[in-house]
Design a protein around this motif. Structure first.
Motif, PDB file in Angstrom:
ATOM      1  N   ILE A   1      -5.284  -1.384  -5.519  1.00  0.00           N
ATOM      2  CA  ILE A   1      -6.331  -1.587  -4.520  1.00  0.00           C
ATOM      3  C   ILE A   1      -5.934  -0.937  -3.195  1.00  0.00           C
ATOM      4  O   ILE A   1      -6.753  -0.265  -2.550  1.00  0.00           O
ATOM      5  CB  ILE A   1      -6.597  -3.095  -4.324  1.00  0.00           C
ATOM      6  N   LEU A   2      -4.672  -1.115  -2.781  1.00  0.00           N
ATOM      7  CA  LEU A   2      -4.191  -0.504  -1.532  1.00  0.00           C
ATOM      8  C   LEU A   2      -4.264   1.013  -1.599  1.00  0.00           C
ATOM      9  O   LEU A   2      -4.690   1.668  -0.637  1.00  0.00           O
ATOM     10  CB  LEU A   2      -2.753  -0.946  -1.257  1.00  0.00           C
ATOM     11  N   VAL A   3      -3.857   1.575  -2.726  1.00  0.00           N
ATOM     12  CA  VAL A   3      -3.914   3.034  -2.903  1.00  0.00           C
ATOM     13  C   VAL A   3      -5.357   3.518  -2.812  1.00  0.00           C
ATOM     14  O   VAL A   3      -5.644   4.530  -2.155  1.00  0.00           O
ATOM     15  CB  VAL A   3      -3.296   3.442  -4.253  1.00  0.00           C
ATOM     16  N   ALA A   4      -6.283   2.785  -3.432  1.00  0.00           N
ATOM     17  CA  ALA A   4      -7.692   3.169  -3.406  1.00  0.00           C
ATOM     18  C   ALA A   4      -8.256   3.111  -1.986  1.00  0.00           C
ATOM     19  O   ALA A   4      -8.999   4.006  -1.565  1.00  0.00           O
ATOM     20  CB  ALA A   4      -8.496   2.258  -4.337  1.00  0.00           C
TER      21      ALA A   4
ATOM     22  N   ARG B   1       8.579 -14.420   4.983  1.00  0.00           N
ATOM     23  CA  ARG B   1       8.629 -13.885   3.619  1.00  0.00           C
ATOM     24  C   ARG B   1       7.245 -13.401   3.214  1.00  0.00           C
ATOM     25  O   ARG B   1       6.248 -14.094   3.382  1.00  0.00           O
ATOM     26  CB  ARG B   1       9.121 -14.938   2.640  1.00  0.00           C
ATOM     27  N   LEU B   2       7.211 -12.200   2.653  1.00  0.00           N
ATOM     28  CA  LEU B   2       5.965 -11.604   2.186  1.00  0.00           C
ATOM     29  C   LEU B   2       6.133 -11.258   0.718  1.00  0.00           C
ATOM     30  O   LEU B   2       7.024 -10.486   0.348  1.00  0.00           O
ATOM     31  CB  LEU B   2       5.642 -10.340   2.992  1.00  0.00           C
ATOM     32  N   LYS B   3       5.305 -11.814  -0.114  1.00  0.00           N
ATOM     33  CA  LYS B   3       5.416 -11.583  -1.558  1.00  0.00           C
ATOM     34  C   LYS B   3       5.122 -10.124  -1.884  1.00  0.00           C
ATOM     35  O   LYS B   3       4.178  -9.535  -1.371  1.00  0.00           O
ATOM     36  CB  LYS B   3       4.453 -12.495  -2.318  1.00  0.00           C
ATOM     37  N   LYS B   4       5.953  -9.547  -2.732  1.00  0.00           N
ATOM     38  CA  LYS B   4       5.744  -8.157  -3.129  1.00  0.00           C
ATOM     39  C   LYS B   4       4.438  -8.035  -3.903  1.00  0.00           C
ATOM     40  O   LYS B   4       4.143  -8.858  -4.771  1.00  0.00           O
ATOM     41  CB  LYS B   4       6.898  -7.669  -4.008  1.00  0.00           C
ATOM     42  N   PRO B   5       3.623  -7.024  -3.597  1.00  0.00           N
ATOM     43  CA  PRO B   5       2.344  -6.878  -4.295  1.00  0.00           C
ATOM     44  C   PRO B   5       2.528  -6.490  -5.755  1.00  0.00           C
ATOM     45  O   PRO B   5       3.447  -5.741  -6.099  1.00  0.00           O
ATOM     46  CB  PRO B   5       1.645  -5.763  -3.510  1.00  0.00           C
ATOM     47  N   LYS B   6       1.679  -7.027  -6.585  1.00  0.00           N
ATOM     48  CA  LYS B   6       1.696  -6.658  -8.004  1.00  0.00           C
ATOM     49  C   LYS B   6       0.962  -5.331  -8.193  1.00  0.00           C
ATOM     50  O   LYS B   6       0.371  -4.791  -7.263  1.00  0.00           O
ATOM     51  CB  LYS B   6       1.051  -7.764  -8.837  1.00  0.00           C
ATOM     52  N   ASN B   7       0.983  -4.828  -9.419  1.00  0.00           N
ATOM     53  CA  ASN B   7       0.400  -3.518  -9.692  1.00  0.00           C
ATOM     54  C   ASN B   7      -1.081  -3.459  -9.338  1.00  0.00           C
ATOM     55  O   ASN B   7      -1.562  -2.441  -8.834  1.00  0.00           O
ATOM     56  CB  ASN B   7       0.604  -3.147 -11.167  1.00  0.00           C
ATOM     57  N   ALA B   8      -1.817  -4.536  -9.606  1.00  0.00           N
ATOM     58  CA  ALA B   8      -3.248  -4.550  -9.305  1.00  0.00           C
ATOM     59  C   ALA B   8      -3.483  -4.448  -7.797  1.00  0.00           C
ATOM     60  O   ALA B   8      -4.376  -3.720  -7.341  1.00  0.00           O
ATOM     61  CB  ALA B   8      -3.887  -5.829  -9.846  1.00  0.00           C
ATOM     62  N   THR B   9      -2.661  -5.162  -7.027  1.00  0.00           N
ATOM     63  CA  THR B   9      -2.775  -5.105  -5.568  1.00  0.00           C
ATOM     64  C   THR B   9      -2.410  -3.723  -5.041  1.00  0.00           C
ATOM     65  O   THR B   9      -3.064  -3.192  -4.142  1.00  0.00           O
ATOM     66  CB  THR B   9      -1.868  -6.159  -4.914  1.00  0.00           C
ATOM     67  N   LEU B  10      -1.362  -3.130  -5.616  1.00  0.00           N
ATOM     68  CA  LEU B  10      -0.974  -1.776  -5.221  1.00  0.00           C
ATOM     69  C   LEU B  10      -2.098  -0.786  -5.493  1.00  0.00           C
ATOM     70  O   LEU B  10      -2.358   0.106  -4.678  1.00  0.00           O
ATOM     71  CB  LEU B  10       0.290  -1.351  -5.973  1.00  0.00           C
TER      72      LEU B  10
END
Length: 205
Positions: A189-192, A178-187
């Motif tokens: 960071i990934l986009v950046a 199981r992998l927790k879905k990333p929250k908006n802040a994590t998304l």
């Protein structure tokens, strides 16, 4: 006309068209622009579900259609497209081809399993999904652009590293965790990070 054409699926279609463009660029040797298309497809996929859930009056048929169309497009965007791109970038020996065949097969298995479980979950609850089961297939839209940006640093180790990354990602597609879905802040960071990697790659090549 058959199908649904509202705003809930528009990003999914844009993602597909971006990947199809990237495949054409790959065939013609425009690798850095193809990598950009892969990253852009991943960006669209990150937010298509969020947009779809904003439409609170979706029918059951629209929900099921969304699940199916998302996975069908993902097979092209994050299965076939990365495999073609990796083949063009050096995974052409028997080992590389074997890994790519495994990668695509694992991706299809993961998506088929997701469709079954997601439809079952939606019949039981209206809550948003909080965990992924196995690594999302979209992950290659993050891993491959970052790896490509490291090409000048890895040099002779680039192609072996690509073999390893594709193999590991493929294994994680079908690994039961199981992998927790990333929250908006994590998304964000990934986009950046991916945007920085793509920008660096476009500058270097």
């Amino acid at each position: 006309m058959i199908g649904y054409y509202n705003y809930t699926v528009i990003l999914t279609y844009i993602s597909l068209m971006s990947s199809m463009t990237g495949m054409m660029l790959t065939v013609n040797g425009k690798i850095k622009y193809a990598v950009f298309c892969l990253a852009f497809s991943g960006l669209c996929d990150m937010f298509d579900g969020k947009i779809a859930r904003r439409k609170t009056d979706r029918t059951e048929d629209e929900k099921r259609f969304g699940i199916q169309i998302d996975s069908l497009c993902d097979v092209v965007c994050f299965g076939a497209f990365p495999a073609l791109l990796c083949y063009r970038m050096g995974m052409r020996g028997w080992l590389g081809v074997a890994i790519l065949l495994f990668y695509c097969t694992a991706g299809v298995i993961r998506l088929g399993f997701f469709n079954v479980m997601e439809e079952k979950r939606q019949n039981e609850t209206s809550e948003a999904r909080k965990y992924y089961q196995g690594l999302p297939i979209t992950s290659m839209a993050i891993a491959l652009p970052i790896l490509f940006a490291l090409w000048p640093l890895l040099r002779d180790w680039y192609v072996p590293s690509m073999h390893g990354v594709v193999l590991v990602v493929g294994i994680l597609f079908i690994t039961n965790f199981r992998l927790k879905k990333p929250k908006n802040a994590t998304l964000a960071i990934l986009v950046a990070i991916v945007a920085l990697a793509v920008a660096k790659a476009l500058h270097w090549y």
